[in-house]
Scaffold this active site. Structure first.
Site, PDB file in Angstrom:
ATOM      1  N   LYS A 268      -6.330 -14.162 -17.457  1.00 25.14           N
ATOM      2  CA  LYS A 268      -6.891 -14.272 -15.934  1.00 25.14           C
ATOM      3  C   LYS A 268      -6.067 -13.876 -14.869  1.00 25.14           C
ATOM      4  CE  LYS A 268     -10.127 -17.915 -17.385  1.00 25.14           C
ATOM      5  NZ  LYS A 268     -11.539 -17.176 -17.391  1.00 25.14           N
ATOM      6  N   ARG A 342     -17.267 -19.042 -26.439  1.00 26.73           N
ATOM      7  CA  ARG A 342     -18.392 -18.723 -27.381  1.00 26.73           C
ATOM      8  C   ARG A 342     -18.009 -18.667 -28.907  1.00 26.73           C
ATOM      9  NH1 ARG A 342     -19.574 -13.319 -24.497  1.00 26.73           N
ATOM     10  NH2 ARG A 342     -19.083 -14.499 -22.734  1.00 26.73           N
TER      11      ARG A 342
HETATM   12  N1  BES Z   1     -14.119 -20.780 -18.878  1.00 29.45           N
HETATM   13  C1  BES Z   1     -14.687 -19.124 -18.489  1.00 29.45           C
HETATM   14  C2  BES Z   1     -15.692 -19.270 -17.963  1.00 29.45           C
HETATM   15  C3  BES Z   1     -15.517 -19.723 -16.423  1.00 29.45           C
HETATM   16  C4  BES Z   1     -15.841 -19.139 -15.239  1.00 29.45           C
HETATM   17  C5  BES Z   1     -15.801 -21.399 -16.351  1.00 29.45           C
HETATM   18  C6  BES Z   1     -15.574 -19.863 -14.029  1.00 29.45           C
HETATM   19  C7  BES Z   1     -15.758 -21.987 -15.048  1.00 29.45           C
HETATM   20  C8  BES Z   1     -15.731 -21.248 -14.025  1.00 29.45           C
HETATM   21  C9  BES Z   1     -14.610 -18.599 -19.742  1.00 29.45           C
HETATM   22  O1  BES Z   1     -13.901 -18.905 -20.966  1.00 29.45           O
HETATM   23  C10 BES Z   1     -14.580 -16.975 -19.677  1.00 29.45           C
HETATM   24  O2  BES Z   1     -13.509 -16.784 -19.203  1.00 29.45           O
HETATM   25  N2  BES Z   1     -15.556 -16.099 -19.627  1.00 29.45           N
HETATM   26  C11 BES Z   1     -15.711 -14.784 -19.155  1.00 29.45           C
HETATM   27  C12 BES Z   1     -16.359 -13.981 -20.023  1.00 29.45           C
HETATM   28  C13 BES Z   1     -15.925 -12.545 -19.999  1.00 29.45           C
HETATM   29  C14 BES Z   1     -14.638 -12.178 -20.517  1.00 29.45           C
HETATM   30  C15 BES Z   1     -17.011 -11.907 -20.903  1.00 29.45           C
HETATM   31  C16 BES Z   1     -16.087 -14.570 -17.708  1.00 29.45           C
HETATM   32  O3  BES Z   1     -16.865 -15.349 -17.519  1.00 29.45           O
HETATM   33  O4  BES Z   1     -15.641 -14.001 -16.905  1.00 29.45           O
HETATM   34 ZN    ZN Z   2     -12.087 -17.673 -21.049  1.00 32.97          ZN
END
Ligand code: BES
Ligand code: ZN
Ligand code: ZN
Length: 492
Positions: A268, A342
């Site tokens: 991230k 997931r």
């Molecule tokens: N934990 C995150 C999702 C999230 C984002 C939770 C903001 C709370 C606030 C999740 O694991 C994630 O990183 N999802 C990605 C998925 C993508 C790579 C398909 C996302 O949402 O960007």
């Molecule tokens: Zn994630």
């Protein structure tokens, strides 16, 4: 917790250091109308709060005669008063309307005011060297304000003890989830959360099983294991059981429990990594719910399954291009290690189906896309069963949580196709990310459970860095109130 007492005397005669007066719709005969002259001199027309120090009255604006606004106003009243030296306060019980159900029974308003007042006191100060002293100890609720609803007051009185208990349990367990989610990730590791679950289970007479790495290996939970591999902490699959006698239904709740999500190798950016301690919000919510339901003596058997893990980076981190063999036997092509929730949930949902549930609900801070789609304050409800989704939405809205349904469709499902495995963990396009994440999970739901399953994406409201509604900045305990209401009321 505040001491709350009910007083039958007219509002003006109830003894307290300060009065809380809600400024509601202007045509109603509420107390504030009699103070209008004073308010006019201060140009206060019901926006926010106004403290009339001379008369020791706190005015709190309530835009409409709506039960949810009373909950929020009660919270704001306590939040304001706790900064002062008042030890006791009094508030009138107002008759409110429910937004989509017309008239609201007095009990609902009572529950809203009781929970709102208690939420006003919440703060997470564990790591503050200087804690804010709180002087407010007691709030009296004067029934006089609800005089138009006299016929209902008798019923309310009969149920009062039950209502007060329900409010207390709800607040206590929402706060439990909040505390745990707010706990920093260097402390709140998977074993730490598992230990909390065990301690709670012991205290409340629940069964609790904690499964570590060996168990996960034995069960073939390779997707879950891959996510945790680069963590210095072991994964912990926690299973808490509340089993009342003669239960009619078995409800299994599953929670995403990423104690930290840095994204893994698909790392991230700095900005988006902050708050990712809250990625355990689903697990903390289901832990709170099963304990709350035990306190409320729910009639159904309730299981909470917490998928605790940490998504980190090290030499043994799982990679984009890896193919994982899940517990269900389906192979998953990893194309983004940040779509880790997931993967953990796929195996946990598989574990959950082995328990043969009548209802299966998972809670997860799963996608940023859900936050983009619905806004920060609303959770997404997904699943294959329209009736079940509607029941959950109804329960959530009644409980004071915002939730909305997001529909599956076959076109979005196709985007998860992989060229070299059974399914890919991401889609090539960003659009519809909340739904495609839900559709990914759906792939791990067996035919016989398709209509029994719901997926709740709480990524938006689980953690917000400013105060909103009855929530202080930080973790909100999203999912807890909605799920308690769903199990207690909708499944009767
Ligand atoms: N934990 C995150 C999702 C999230 C984002 C939770 C903001 C709370 C606030 C999740 O694991 C994630 O990183 N999802 C990605 C998925 C993508 C790579 C398909 C996302 O949402 O960007
Ligand atoms: Zn994630
Ligand atoms: Zn995550």
């Amino acid at each position: 917790m505040l001491q709350i007492k009910l007083d039958h005397a007219p509002f003006e005669q109830v003894e307290a250091d300060v009065s809380v007066v809600f400024v509601v719709e202007k045509n109603l005969n509420h107390a504030w109308v009699h103070h209008k002259k004073i308010l006019d001199t201060f140009h206060y027309e019901g926006e926010g709060v106004f403290l009339d120090q001379a008369h020791k009255r706190l005015y709190v604006g309530v835009a409409h005669n709506d039960v949810h606004l009373f909950r929020e106003a009660a919270c704001l009243a306590v939040k304001t008063l706790k900064k002062y030296h008042f030890k006791s306060a009094k508030v009138g019980l107002y008759a409110a309307k429910h937004t989509d159900e017309g008239e609201c029974p007095l009990g609902q308003t009572m529950l809203a005011i009781l929970t709102g007042l208690q939420f006003g006191l919440y703060s997470y100060e564990v790591y503050k060297s200087k804690k804010e002293p709180v002087h407010l100890q007691e709030v009296a609720i004067a029934l006089g304000e609800a005089k138009d609803f006299n016929h209902e007051i008798k019923t309310l009185e009969r149920n009062l003890e039950k209502l007060a208990h329900k409010a207390h349990v709800i607040v206590e367990h929402v706060n439990l989830a909040r505390d745990l989610v707010n706990t920093p990730p260097d402390v709140a590791s998977a074993p730490y959360v598992a230990k909390k679950a065990q301690d709670l289970a012991e205290k409340n007479g629940l069964e609790c099983f904690v499964h570590g790495e060996d168990y996960l290996k034995e069960k073939g939970m390779n997707a879950y294991l891959a996510v945790n591999r680069a963590s210095a902490n072991p994964p912990q699959l926690v299973h808490v059981v509340y089993k009342p006698k003669n239960a009619k239904k078995k409800i299994v709740l599953v929670g995403k429990g990423l104690t930290y999500d840095c994204g893994g190798l698909s790392i991230k950016t700095a900005e988006y990594m902050i708050t990712m301690k809250a990625d355990k919000g689903g697990a903390c919510a289901v832990l709170a719910v099963v304990n709350a339901l035990a306190h409320l003596k729910a009639e159904d058997e309730v299981h909470a399954v917490l998928g605790l893990a940490e998504n980190m980076i090290a030499g043994d981190a799982y990679r984009p291009d890896d193919i994982l063999i899940s517990k269900e036997g389906k192979t998953i092509e990893v194309r983004n290690t940040d779509a880790e929730g997931r993967l953990v949930l796929a195996d946990c949902l598989s574990f959950a189906q082995d328990l043969e549930p009548d209802i299966l609900v998972d809670f997860a801070t799963l996608t940023g896309a859900c936050v983009v789609g619905l806004g920060q304050y609303t959770s997404g409800i997904m699943g294959n069963n329209e009736t079940l989704k509607n029941a959950f939405e109804h329960a959530a809205l009644k409980s004071g949580e915002l939730m909305a349904k997001l529909p599956f469709n076959r076109h979005l499902r196709k985007l998860l196709d992989s060229k070299i495995a059974d399914i890919s963990n991401i889609t090539p396009v960003r659009y519809g990310g909340a739904v495609t994440a839900g559709l990914f999970l759906n792939e791990f739901i067996r035919e016989e459970y398709k209509d029994k399953w719901l997926h709740i994406d709480i990524a938006g409201p689980a953690y917000i860095e400013k105060d909103w509604d009855v929530n202080m900045a930080g973790a909100s305990g999203a999912g807890v109130r909605a799920c308690i209401e769903f199990v207690l009321e909708s499944l009767k």
